[in-house]
Design an enzyme around this catalytic site. Structure first.
Site, PDB file in Angstrom:
ATOM      1  N   SER A   1      30.128 -56.787 -26.210  1.00 46.25           N
ATOM      2  CA  SER A   1      30.469 -57.952 -25.176  1.00 46.25           C
ATOM      3  C   SER A   1      28.879 -58.653 -26.199  1.00 46.25           C
ATOM      4  O   SER A   1      27.965 -57.869 -26.128  1.00 46.25           O
ATOM      5  CB  SER A   1      29.691 -57.966 -23.593  1.00 46.25           C
ATOM      6  OG  SER A   1      30.683 -57.688 -23.067  1.00 46.25           O
TER       7      SER A   1
ATOM      8  N   ARG B   1      20.800 -56.334 -17.459  1.00 45.52           N
ATOM      9  CA  ARG B   1      21.261 -56.120 -18.825  1.00 45.52           C
ATOM     10  C   ARG B   1      19.682 -56.588 -19.839  1.00 45.52           C
ATOM     11  O   ARG B   1      19.244 -56.940 -20.887  1.00 45.52           O
ATOM     12  CB  ARG B   1      21.820 -57.255 -19.804  1.00 45.52           C
ATOM     13  CG  ARG B   1      22.824 -57.105 -18.824  1.00 45.52           C
ATOM     14  CD  ARG B   1      24.073 -56.117 -19.379  1.00 45.52           C
ATOM     15  NE  ARG B   1      25.498 -55.573 -18.832  1.00 45.52           N
ATOM     16  CZ  ARG B   1      25.614 -55.339 -18.005  1.00 45.52           C
ATOM     17  NH1 ARG B   1      24.332 -55.385 -16.992  1.00 45.52           N
ATOM     18  NH2 ARG B   1      27.135 -55.805 -17.076  1.00 45.52           N
TER      19      ARG B   1
ATOM     20  N   GLU C   1      23.890 -61.205 -25.806  1.00 45.77           N
ATOM     21  CA  GLU C   1      23.334 -59.729 -25.381  1.00 45.77           C
ATOM     22  C   GLU C   1      22.576 -58.799 -27.235  1.00 45.77           C
ATOM     23  O   GLU C   1      22.200 -58.312 -27.146  1.00 45.77           O
ATOM     24  CB  GLU C   1      24.642 -59.037 -25.040  1.00 45.77           C
ATOM     25  CG  GLU C   1      23.794 -58.341 -23.573  1.00 45.77           C
ATOM     26  CD  GLU C   1      25.238 -58.257 -22.887  1.00 45.77           C
ATOM     27  OE1 GLU C   1      25.431 -56.728 -23.361  1.00 45.77           O
ATOM     28  OE2 GLU C   1      26.315 -57.943 -21.836  1.00 45.77           O
TER      29      GLU C   1
END
Length: 354
Positions: free
Chosen positions: A237, A165, A333
């Site tokens: 998410s 990520r 995130e």
């Protein structure tokens, strides 16, 4: 193409109603000179500049006091060779639509990344991933406009420094990089990636699943557990799956033998943030109009006309509760965007308190 004091509610999947002082719709490379002049003028006034794609990984915390560049570049070019397909995709193309179109045309490989919200230009920034595959697995290069120099640049996949990520585009060095297109290489020697959970059942036990079957399974799984942003505001998410030491993982497994855990090549162990949140009894927890989703605890939702402060305080509750129960720090995130630019959860919480 320039709007003033306009709402951003339709440009973020959390559906938070904040305004941007200036909004520029960037849909053609011929607009580059005009865009660069606007950026220069905005910065001369000590105001921030924000590059916005699909708004699927953003929480606007308050009105934005500068220039928002909405990237709407479109177009997909496909070049076929004996062993692969090379796709050059404009940054404003919808990611899931790209995946679906590829599967329809028999261009396999991206099926595990179906139904990930957002646009193509955001995919390398976040190095999006799901069910055992990541954007980096297919990336050949990324082209971007340097808002400082005004030049178009190209980075190879290696130069993008992809990680979990993460990528070079999240660094301070690349804060002025506006991604214009990506190049993807999809091999014709396709191999199924169906080791994760229910994907193992994408085909009959004696058969190898096709890319279409995996695509359909991913769409079904994600649709069942993840809310549609068009119906229930969310940013997917909210937290990253944490990486912990093998020792920490072993200590938790002694207490929770059925805890999902995924050993990594570097010796660390990846844990499921959604499972941690659920075990902390936070499913359904809510503050104001924001709530932890009942089907997937990793997702925070705009359940009832939430304001940004509701989401921020709920995110902080989740983070502190998981820390107290498991001694694990969850990293968000989602990007927090305040009046003068990007912030973090701690600063956002402090703003709410003040």
């Amino acid at each position: 193409m320039i709007e003033t004091n306009t709402s951003l509610k339709d440009f973020n999947t959390f559906s938070i109603d904040v305004n941007a002082q200036l909004l520029f719709h960037f849909n053609n490379l011929k607009q580059i000179p005009e865009l660069l002049d606007l950026v220069k003028t905005t910065r001369a006034q000590n105001k921030p500049v924000l590059i916005l794609g699909g708004g699927s990984n953003i929480l606007f915390c308050e009105d934005f006091s500068g220039l928002v560049i909405k990237v709407d570049l479109s177009g997909v070019d496909v070049t076929e060779s004996a062993d692969s397909y090379l796709l050059k995709v404009a940054a404003g193309e919808n990611w899931h639509q790209l995946v679906a179109d590829c599967i329809d045309k028999g261009i396999d490989g991206l099926e595990n990344l179906a139904l990930i919200p957002g646009v193509v230009g955001a995919a390398p920034v976040q190095n999006i991933g799901a069910y055992g595959t990541e954007f980096k697995d297919f990336c050949e290069s990324v082209e971007y406009l340097d808002l400082n120099s005004g030049s178009l640049q190209r980075l190879s996949a290696k130069e993008c420094l992809f990680a979990y990520r993460d990528s070079i585009f999240k660094t301070l060095k690349m804060q002025d990089a506006l991604i214009t297109s990506v190049s993807l290489k999809l091999t014709k020697d396709w191999q199924a990636h169906n080791q994760y959970g229910r994907l193992k059942n994408a085909a009959e036990p004696a058969q190898k699943p096709s890319a279409k079957q995996i695509f359909a399974s991913v769409c079904q799984i994600r649709s069942e557990k993840l809310p549609d942003p068009a119906k229930l505001g969310n940013a997917g998410s909210f937290f990253k799956n944490p990486l912990v030491t093998a020792q920490h993982s072993a200590q938790l497994l002694a207490l929770y033998p059925h805890m999902p855990h995924y050993p990594q090549a570097d010796g660390q162990v990846k844990l499921a943030a959604g499972w941690l949140i659920e075990q902390a009894n936070l499913k359904g927890a809510h503050i104001g109009g924001a709530a932890v989703h009942q089907q997937q605890a990793l997702v925070l939702i705009n359940q009832n006309n939430a304001c940004a402060a509701d989401v921020i305080q709920l995110a902080n509750l989740v983070r502190t509760t998981v820390k107290e129960k498991f001694n694990i720090n969850l990293e968000h995130e989602v990007r927090f965007i305040c009046a003068m630019g990007e912030s973090n959860l701690t600063k956002a919480v402090n703003k709410c308190r003040n």
